[in-house]
Design an enzyme around this catalytic site. Structure first.
Site, PDB file in Angstrom:
ATOM      1  N   LYS A 228       0.818  -1.215   0.000  1.00  0.00           N
ATOM      2  CA  LYS A 228       0.000   0.000   0.000  1.00  0.00           C
ATOM      3  C   LYS A 228       0.854   1.268   0.000  1.00  0.00           C
ATOM      4  O   LYS A 228       0.379   2.330  -0.387  1.00  0.00           O
ATOM      5  CB  LYS A 228      -0.976  -0.029   1.163  1.00  0.00           C
TER       6      LYS A 228
HETATM    7  C1  LIG Z   1      -4.455  -4.534   0.899  1.00  0.00           C
HETATM    8  C2  LIG Z   1      -3.689  -5.803   0.754  1.00  0.00           C
HETATM    9  C3  LIG Z   1      -4.058  -6.801  -0.181  1.00  0.00           C
HETATM   10  C4  LIG Z   1      -5.281  -6.673  -1.064  1.00  0.00           C
HETATM   11  O1  LIG Z   1      -5.111  -5.711  -2.069  1.00  0.00           O
HETATM   12  P1  LIG Z   1      -6.397  -5.137  -2.857  1.00  0.00           P
HETATM   13  O2  LIG Z   1      -5.884  -4.062  -3.717  1.00  0.00           O
HETATM   14  O3  LIG Z   1      -7.322  -4.632  -1.782  1.00  0.00           O
HETATM   15  O4  LIG Z   1      -6.993  -6.267  -3.608  1.00  0.00           O
HETATM   16  C5  LIG Z   1      -3.265  -7.939  -0.281  1.00  0.00           C
HETATM   17  N1  LIG Z   1      -2.180  -8.112   0.515  1.00  0.00           N
HETATM   18  C6  LIG Z   1      -1.803  -7.185   1.434  1.00  0.00           C
HETATM   19  C7  LIG Z   1      -0.605  -7.455   2.286  1.00  0.00           C
HETATM   20  C8  LIG Z   1      -2.532  -5.993   1.579  1.00  0.00           C
HETATM   21  O5  LIG Z   1      -2.147  -5.091   2.503  1.00  0.00           O
END
Ligand SMILES: *Cc1c(COP(=O)(O)O)cnc(C)c1O
Length: 501
Positions: free
Chosen positions: A114
């Site tokens: 993120k």
């Molecule tokens: C947020 C997240 C996801 C999922 O990603 P999306 O874009 O919501 O599908 C997968 N793995 C981790 C470690 C995350 O923080």
């Protein structure tokens, strides 16, 4: 470039409005009215370094930003110091495992993917606000199930003209995730626990957003609410870049020839990351199949296989908590694209989802879905087995989210026989963020203490934990507030210094 809404295709908005506003007034999500086709320019783009590539791609979408502004955003967000090296992402080729390339997206400040979006969103957002609402200060409210909160806090800390407040569910984040948030530095940040689970925290935040009295109070102080949520286009756009970059890295390594198709596998929750990959394909990146990987909450697997989206099911807390989600918001953008921009139809499906918990897409949309996406899911046990196997055979550590995608990739190869197509697999978190869970998958004793677990994992794997996680050990907690759901609004008003109600 203009933007429309998935629920109103006649709307026309500018990129600064779209980023400042986050979500369209009628509840739809903003999408570009057209996508640039980069196929012709591909050979040239594939030579660029990460930051130069990001600037090129953003220039097509952020047409009311100047080139200098875009450049400043990128340089501030993706510096070598923030991302622990020259390039912000890293591609690891695994030997012997078909044709798997692990795209490590977690070298940023909070060790989760993120950061790729939340380091640059504040850059976009502050400039967008300056242009569309000059003189106003932004109050960012975020409810988090763990990774988003910390990444947003890091992204917005000490950004002038912004206050950020994060609510996390007391009963819903891991000890490491909590520690990352309550020790957060910065003069403009606040963190508060809410009694209950993620839904309670999310509901509390939504109520504050839509409370007209609070909105008025805020506005009389020259402030406005904004969101760091993954439905903001400013969070999705940055994610397109790394799929082009990963493809370029494979070309450079000689693993694919230019224009040869690849598969892309993504551990999926809210459908943001995999949707960015889909947009990359629409923009000319040669992709054969997207592997949409889910955990035990496999509402997306079922949807891809049947065309029926049904959220009426039990919710499971799994070892991959960031994928524990039953309503994947960004799917709405995919359906808009696959239905040829039929916003009336999208509005009906989303209304069905709200009122009955289920909708069924047309045959045409289902066929388009299945010709692009393979859906699969993996239990906690199967993901743990993938962690153990990958460590044994490759000496490579997976986190529990990435392991879900590896498990689904192996399932895909067994089911389709397609072991030749080079596959880019998005790795979304550092294994050290989930040290206990990874140790347990490796079948070794798990210490009670989080930091002892990190050390045990370092010894076992002969790798080093990210410094930013190790540094949390001696750090003092700054935030200890806990409020009931109904107390969140007062917490917000007090934090921004306009008293209780
Ligand atoms: C947020 C997240 C996801 C999922 O990603 P999306 O874009 O919501 O599908 C997968 N793995 C981790 C470690 C995350 O923080």
């Amino acid at each position: 470039m203009k933007y429309q809404s998935t629920r109103n295709s006649s709307l026309r908005m500018d990129s600064v409005q779209v980023i400042a506003q986050g979500i369209s007034a009628e509840g739809g999500l903003f999408v570009p009215t057209e996508l640039p086709n980069l196929r012709e320019r591909l050979p040239e783009l594939l030579k660029l370094d990460y930051r130069a590539l990001a600037k090129e791609i953003f220039s097509y979408f952020l047409t009311d930003f100047t080139a200098e502004e875009i450049s400043a955003c990128v340089d501030a967000a993706y510096s070598a110091e923030k991302f622990d090296g020259e390039e912000p992402v890293n591609l690891k080729l695994l030997q012997g495992q078909g044709a798997l390339a692990i795209l490590e997206l977690w070298h940023g400040p909070t060790c989760a993917f993120k950061d790729m979006a939340l380091q640059i969103l504040p850059q976009f957002l502050t400039r967008a606000l300056r242009k569309s609402a000059p003189g106003k200060e932004a109050v960012i409210l975020t409810a988090t199930s763990g990774d988003t909160g910390k990444a947003a806090l890091e992204g917005f800390k000490d950004v002038p003209g912004v206050t950020i407040i994060v609510f996390y569910p007391r009963d819903g984040v891991s000890p490491m995730q909590k520690r990352q948030m309550v020790t957060q530095e910065g003069a403009n940040v606040s963190v508060c626990a809410v009694e209950g689970n993620f839904d309670d925290a999310q509901t509390a935040v939504k109520q504050i957003f839509t409370d007209p009295q609070i909105g008025q109070k805020l506005s009389s102080q020259g402030k406005l609410f904004s969101s760091a949520n993954s439905i903001n286009w400013g969070r999705l756009l940055p994610q397109i870049v790394y799929y082009f970059y990963a493809y370029a890295s494979l070309c450079r390594a000689g693993s694919v020839k230019p224009l040869e198709p690849v598969n892309i596998a993504v551990p999926t929750g809210n459908f943001g990351n995999i949707l960015a990959a889909f947009y990359a394909k629409e923009m000319g990146l040669p992709v054969k199949t997207f592997l949409c990987a889910s955990n035990r909450n496999h509402v997306l697997t079922d949807f891809i296989r049947t065309g029926v989206y049904d959220r009426r099911r039990e919710f499971f807390a799994t070892a991959s908590p960031s994928m524990d989600i039953l309503v994947s918001s960004n799917l709405e953008r995919l359906l808009f694209a696959l239905s040829g921009g039929d916003s009336a139809q999208i509005a009906r499906w989303m209304n069905d989802l709200n009122t009955t918990g289920v909708y069924t897409v047309s045959e045409a949309v289902k066929n388009a879905l299945q010709s692009n996406f393979y859906g699969g899911f993996c239990s906690d046990d199967a993901a743990a087995a993938a962690i153990a196997r990958t460590m044994r055979e490759q000496r490579y550590l997976l986190d529990p989210h990435t392991a879900v995608a590896v498990g689904v990739y192996e399932q895909y190869v067994r089911e389709t026989g397609d072991s030749d197509t080079p596959t880019i697999l998005a790795s979304t978190a550092s294994p050290y963020k989930f040290a206990k869970s990874v140790l347990s998958a490796l079948g070794t004793p798990v210490p009670e203490d989080e930091f002892e677990a990190i050390e045990a994992l370092e010894q076992l794997s002969q790798t080093k934990a990210p410094a930013q996680l190790r540094a949390l050990k001696g750090k003092k907690a700054r935030f200890s507030e806990l409020v009931p759901k109904s107390g969140a609004a007062d917490f917000v008003l007090q934090t921004i210094g306009i008293g209780g109600r």
